[in-house]
Design an enzyme around this catalytic site. Structure first.
Site, mmCIF file in Angstrom:
data_model
loop_
_atom_site.group_PDB
_atom_site.id
_atom_site.type_symbol
_atom_site.label_atom_id
_atom_site.label_comp_id
_atom_site.label_asym_id
_atom_site.label_seq_id
_atom_site.Cartn_x
_atom_site.Cartn_y
_atom_site.Cartn_z
ATOM 1 N N ASP A 1 0.817 -1.211 0.000
ATOM 2 C CA ASP A 1 0.000 0.000 0.000
ATOM 3 C C ASP A 1 0.855 1.267 0.000
ATOM 4 O OD1 ASP A 1 -2.089 -1.757 0.188
ATOM 5 O OD2 ASP A 1 -2.910 -0.939 2.047
ATOM 6 N N HIS B 1 3.424 -2.436 3.381
ATOM 7 C CA HIS B 1 3.472 -1.055 2.900
ATOM 8 C C HIS B 1 4.772 -0.817 2.145
ATOM 9 C CE1 HIS B 1 0.360 -0.791 6.014
ATOM 10 N NE2 HIS B 1 -0.097 0.241 5.333
#
Length: 241
Positions: A53, A198
């Site tokens: 992400d 992430h």
């Protein structure tokens, strides 16, 4: 008294199922969801989907791509529209390497705090930014921080996106420990899992080679989310109702 008896019976049933199936309570809990979010693929497919992400990030994304290429692994990148506009070349690198691109809003806004028009703009501006780079229309969406309510869900689904959540969280955001990130993935990863990481976290990049090496040695394939769900097309576990 009847309600208490029923609760005890349900608790015993859950424990029994965990013992019979060999699943941990964490694994058991993520098999079902009360709404229409995608959590994982089929538990009969020896594959996982790595997802990253918040990017793309100039200092991190190329390193992630190099590691993925080394282990012949694909991933799904849920990108932020503003970041796409800043670094279109990185999104193109993700795409041309065979990875999948998903929508993670334009400004990483918490959609539950916005009105309907603002939500639509967050979605459409991001998809347009991705389309300008790749020439493709994205269909996967992940809400920032996983925050979603009935209004957001209604808009997202009406726009034709598949709400893609996760079944394993690396807990890497804000972490300085690659060992913790590694164990948070490897201790729970199982067939069909969608794994949340992430792209702008140093600990994640440090942990990623060991994660890939270990899962590969266990026989796992690394697929994009769409590939994983296609493998699961006839599984009841794909879209949880």
């Amino acid at each position: 008294m009847i309600m208490r008896t029923n609760s005890i019976f349900i608790a015993i049933l859950v424990v029994t199922l965990l013992m019979v199936t060999g699943l941990s309570d964490n694994q058991f809990a993520r098999v079902k969801s009360p709404d229409s979010k995608v959590l994982c693929g089929s538990r009969f497919v020896k594959a996982v989907a790595l997802t990253f992400d918040d990017g793309p990030h100039l200092a991190y994304t190329p390193r992630i791509l190099d590691i993925l290429a080394k282990y012949n692994a694909k991933a799904t990148f849920f990108v932020v529209g503003k970041m796409v506009e800043l670094h279109p070349e990185l999104v193109m690198s993700e795409y041309t390497a065979g990875n999948e691109i998903g929508n993670h809003t334009y400004s990483h806004a918490i959609l539950t705090s916005l009105d309907s028009d603002q939500i639509v703009l967050e979605l459409e501006n991001t998809s347009e930014a991705i389309r300008k780079v790749t020439g493709k229309t994205v269909h996967l969406f992940r809400p920032p921080s996983g925050r979603i309510d009935s209004n957001v869900e209604k808009i997202v689904l009406k726009k034709g996106y598949l709400i893609t959540m996760w079944s394993v969280f690396s807990r890497d955001f804000g972490s300085n420990s690659a060992e913790e990130v590694k164990h948070n993935v490897l201790d729970y990863a199982y067939n069909g899992d969608i794994i949340l990481m992430h792209s702008g976290v140093e600990a994640t990049i440090t942990a990623l080679p060991d994660i890939l090496k270990t899962l590969k040695s266990q026989g796992y394939q690394f697929l994009t989310v769409s590939e994983l769900l296609n493998e699961s097309a006839f599984s009841e576990e794909v879209v949880m109702k």
